[in-house]
Structure formats: C-alpha cells, structure tokens
Design a protein around this motif. Structure first.
Motif, PDB file in Angstrom:
ATOM      1  N   PHE A   1       0.916   5.716  -0.186  1.00 19.40           N
ATOM      2  CA  PHE A   1       0.143   6.917   0.075  1.00 19.40           C
ATOM      3  C   PHE A   1       1.038   8.138  -0.069  1.00 19.40           C
TER       4      PHE A   1
ATOM      5  N   LEU B   1      -3.673  12.965   5.011  1.00 16.58           N
ATOM      6  CA  LEU B   1      -3.678  12.172   3.781  1.00 16.58           C
ATOM      7  C   LEU B   1      -4.019  13.052   2.585  1.00 16.58           C
TER       8      LEU B   1
ATOM      9  N   ASN C   1       0.967  -4.711   8.415  1.00 11.36           N
ATOM     10  CA  ASN C   1       0.522  -3.418   8.893  1.00 11.36           C
ATOM     11  C   ASN C   1       1.674  -2.540   9.351  1.00 11.36           C
TER      12      ASN C   1
ATOM     13  N   SER D   1       0.847  -1.198   0.000  1.00 11.56           N
ATOM     14  CA  SER D   1       0.000   0.000   0.000  1.00 11.56           C
ATOM     15  C   SER D   1       0.876   1.239   0.000  1.00 11.56           C
TER      16      SER D   1
ATOM     17  N   PHE E   1       3.995   0.606   8.672  1.00  6.17           N
ATOM     18  CA  PHE E   1       3.996   1.826   7.881  1.00  6.17           C
ATOM     19  C   PHE E   1       5.359   2.490   7.971  1.00  6.17           C
TER      20      PHE E   1
ATOM     21  N   TYR F   1       1.088  11.839   1.872  1.00  4.42           N
ATOM     22  CA  TYR F   1       0.554  12.696   2.924  1.00  4.42           C
ATOM     23  C   TYR F   1       1.160  14.081   2.747  1.00  4.42           C
TER      24      TYR F   1
ATOM     25  N   GLN G   1       1.984   0.128  17.254  1.00  6.06           N
ATOM     26  CA  GLN G   1       0.666   0.089  16.639  1.00  6.06           C
ATOM     27  C   GLN G   1      -0.215  -0.870  17.430  1.00  6.06           C
TER      28      GLN G   1
ATOM     29  N   SER H   1       3.389   0.768   3.078  1.00 10.11           N
ATOM     30  CA  SER H   1       3.101  -0.224   4.122  1.00 10.11           C
ATOM     31  C   SER H   1       3.172  -1.643   3.555  1.00 10.11           C
TER      32      SER H   1
ATOM     33  N   GLU I   1       0.231  18.486  11.856  1.00 12.47           N
ATOM     34  CA  GLU I   1       0.257  17.047  11.697  1.00 12.47           C
ATOM     35  C   GLU I   1       0.107  16.660  10.231  1.00 12.47           C
TER      36      GLU I   1
ATOM     37  N   TYR J   1      -1.903   4.370  16.517  1.00 14.13           N
ATOM     38  CA  TYR J   1      -0.471   4.398  16.250  1.00 14.13           C
ATOM     39  C   TYR J   1       0.196   5.520  17.066  1.00 14.13           C
TER      40      TYR J   1
ATOM     41  N   PHE K   1      -4.248  11.959  12.107  1.00 13.07           N
ATOM     42  CA  PHE K   1      -3.250  12.313  13.113  1.00 13.07           C
ATOM     43  C   PHE K   1      -3.784  13.372  14.074  1.00 13.07           C
ATOM     44  N   GLY K   2      -3.324  13.266  15.313  1.00  9.14           N
ATOM     45  CA  GLY K   2      -3.552  14.323  16.278  1.00  9.14           C
ATOM     46  C   GLY K   2      -2.534  15.432  16.097  1.00  9.14           C
TER      47      GLY K   2
ATOM     48  N   LEU L   1       3.484  11.925  17.729  1.00 10.75           N
ATOM     49  CA  LEU L   1       2.211  11.973  17.036  1.00 10.75           C
ATOM     50  C   LEU L   1       1.411  10.713  17.304  1.00 10.75           C
TER      51      LEU L   1
ATOM     52  N   VAL M   1      -9.886  -2.713  10.917  1.00 12.71           N
ATOM     53  CA  VAL M   1      -8.995  -3.694  11.505  1.00 12.71           C
ATOM     54  C   VAL M   1      -7.871  -4.014  10.534  1.00 12.71           C
ATOM     55  N   ALA M   2      -8.212  -4.189   9.271  1.00 11.56           N
ATOM     56  CA  ALA M   2      -7.201  -4.373   8.222  1.00 11.56           C
ATOM     57  C   ALA M   2      -6.770  -2.991   7.789  1.00 11.56           C
ATOM     58  N   ALA M   3      -5.796  -2.464   8.485  1.00 12.53           N
ATOM     59  CA  ALA M   3      -5.579  -1.022   8.451  1.00 12.53           C
ATOM     60  C   ALA M   3      -4.758  -0.518   7.277  1.00 12.53           C
ATOM     61  N   SER M   4      -4.156  -1.371   6.513  1.00 13.92           N
ATOM     62  CA  SER M   4      -3.224  -0.875   5.512  1.00 13.92           C
ATOM     63  C   SER M   4      -3.879  -0.019   4.446  1.00 13.92           C
ATOM     64  N   GLN M   5      -5.146  -0.231   4.175  1.00 10.11           N
ATOM     65  CA  GLN M   5      -5.795   0.533   3.128  1.00 10.11           C
ATOM     66  C   GLN M   5      -6.563   1.721   3.663  1.00 10.11           C
ATOM     67  N   GLU M   6      -6.491   1.947   4.931  1.00  9.14           N
ATOM     68  CA  GLU M   6      -7.299   2.976   5.535  1.00  9.14           C
ATOM     69  C   GLU M   6      -6.513   4.241   5.833  1.00  9.14           C
ATOM     70  N   THR M   7      -7.221   5.353   5.837  1.00  5.40           N
ATOM     71  CA  THR M   7      -6.611   6.636   6.163  1.00  5.40           C
ATOM     72  C   THR M   7      -6.245   6.688   7.631  1.00  5.40           C
ATOM     73  N   GLN M   8      -5.058   7.180   7.907  1.00  8.69           N
ATOM     74  CA  GLN M   8      -4.667   7.468   9.280  1.00  8.69           C
ATOM     75  C   GLN M   8      -4.959   8.936   9.557  1.00  8.69           C
TER      76      GLN M   8
ATOM     77  N   LEU N   1       7.221   5.026  13.038  1.00  8.90           N
ATOM     78  CA  LEU N   1       6.253   4.277  13.830  1.00  8.90           C
ATOM     79  C   LEU N   1       6.933   3.661  15.055  1.00  8.90           C
TER      80      LEU N   1
ATOM     81  N   TYR O   1       3.763   7.662  16.745  1.00  6.82           N
ATOM     82  CA  TYR O   1       4.915   7.959  15.909  1.00  6.82           C
ATOM     83  C   TYR O   1       5.830   8.951  16.635  1.00  6.82           C
TER      84      TYR O   1
END
Lengths: 110, 116
Positions: free
Chosen positions: A34, A46, A96, A32, A98, A36, B48, A91, A43, B33, B107-108, B91, B98-105, B45, B35
C-alpha cells in the motif's frame, strides 16, 4: 535490516512536475502493498493499494516488482496539495503483520 | 460515518508515571491496531486485535506496555512506567474485515505523548 526502506527525501519539485518514489522490502513472502499519505501532524490515510499488475488512480500510478522486491509511486502533474509524506506499507498476508516505511517527504513548489 | 476516535489528544507526564490511551474504532470494524510513531519515523505496529483476541503483539514492550480490547469494541493502551523514549504519537486504526491484509486501515487523530 529494516522490513521496509524508503528514501526520506525531501523531494522538492515544481508544480506540474512528475515525481517517482521507490520503496524496497526485505521479506519475499510479503503479500500486500500500500501507499499511505500523511500530512504534517495528521494521521496517515490510504492513497492506494498496489496490485501485482500495477494500478492507476488519476495522476497516481503504483507498480510492484516482486523480483526486485520494490514498489513505486509515480505522481504526474504535481499539485501544491500533493505536498506530504508518502508512506510505503507492506504486510505478510497470513500473519496480518503490517510494516510501515519511514516515509518520503514531497514538497511541491509554486 | 464517524471515524476512529482517540483520547486524550495530548498528554504530558514525567518519567516513571503511568498513562492510558483510549480508542473507539469505526462501528463494525473487527480489527483494531495500535501504532507508535516517533518523530521522523513511520508508524510501528505495537498490537493488533481481531475482535477481542490478540493477533500480533510481537513488537509490544510487554514489560511496560499493555493493551486490552474488552467486548471487541473499545480499546485501551497503557504504559507503566513511562520512559523518555516513549515520547511519540500513539495511533489507533481499525479495519473492517477479519482477513485484514487487503483492507483499508482508518486511523484516528492520535495521542501525542511527551515524557519529561
């Protein structure tokens, strides 16, 4: 060797210019990808995911080249507001994990 | 929708002291996560979590860093004792799936730590 490498720049371009960044990754099992964006003292957020077929979102185009293990980001008609650091993220899907690059700094000048 | 919350925003300590950071992820996000971002570098990282279990902590310096995510919601990251090279922005990010690789992270705002 770093997992992800980027040219730190800065890239200084005038408004309206087209600019491209590349990012290379070392692990061929990477799944994967991305881009950012990170503004100064803020911060990361994406910008876009990078798909195998390439994808476009307005002025932004991302490409993936698995054979050469790099991804690219093309910004057309640069705006002053595009000034930021662009982070490449890779990633390993099943693990998982990154990995962020160090970022490429873009300055768009009037 | 409320974003990822972190506190404190800034912290200055002397070396060998202890420090703790807190993170509250976006409601319903399973993955969290932590960082570390040193000036001029990309985020690295540290750890996680998926719900309250650790998915990856391979880059966490376990002799001085610890983290927990009790009840699968809030998380704390602790450094004890701190070293000068720990000066960085910490951060926290969260993602929905749950399968996080394709999902947007998401950040705070980060906690800026300065170790003197």
């Amino acid at each position: 060797r770093k997992e992800v490498e980027q040219d730190p720049g800065p890239f200084n371009v005038p408004e309206g210019a087209t600019v491209a960044f590349n990012c290379t990754y070392s692990n061929s099992a990477s799944q994967s990808f991305f881009w950012y964006r990170q503004d100064c003292r803020k911060e990361p957020k994406l910008l876009m995911s990078v798909y195998s077929s390439g994808n476009e979102d307005g002025r932004f185009t991302a490409q993936l080249n698995r054979a050469s293990q790099y991804i690219s980001l093309l910004i057309r008609d640069s705006k002053l507001s595009d000034s930021a650091t662009y982070l490449c993220v890779v990633s390993l899907y099943n693990f998982n994990k990154f990995y962020f690059g160090s970022g490429t700094k873009l300055n768009v000048k009037p | 929708e409320a974003g990822v919350a972190q506190s404190p925003r800034y912290k200055i300590i002397e070396k060998r002291q202890s420090v703790a950071f807190w993170c509250n992820p976006i409601s319903g996000h399973a993955t969290l996560y932590w960082y570390q971002q040193i000036l001029g570098q990309g985020p690295k990282l540290l750890i996680q979590f998926q719900n309250n279990g650790v998915v990856d902590d391979s880059q966490l310096p376990k002799d001085r860093f610890s983290a927990e995510r009790l009840k699968g919601v809030d998380s704390t990251l602790k450094i004890q004792p701190a070293k000068l090279e720990d000066s960085a922005v910490y951060l926290c990010a969260s993602s929905l799936a749950v399968a996080a690789s394709q999902e947007t992270q998401y950040f705070g705002p980060g906690t800026r730590l300065l170790v003197l």
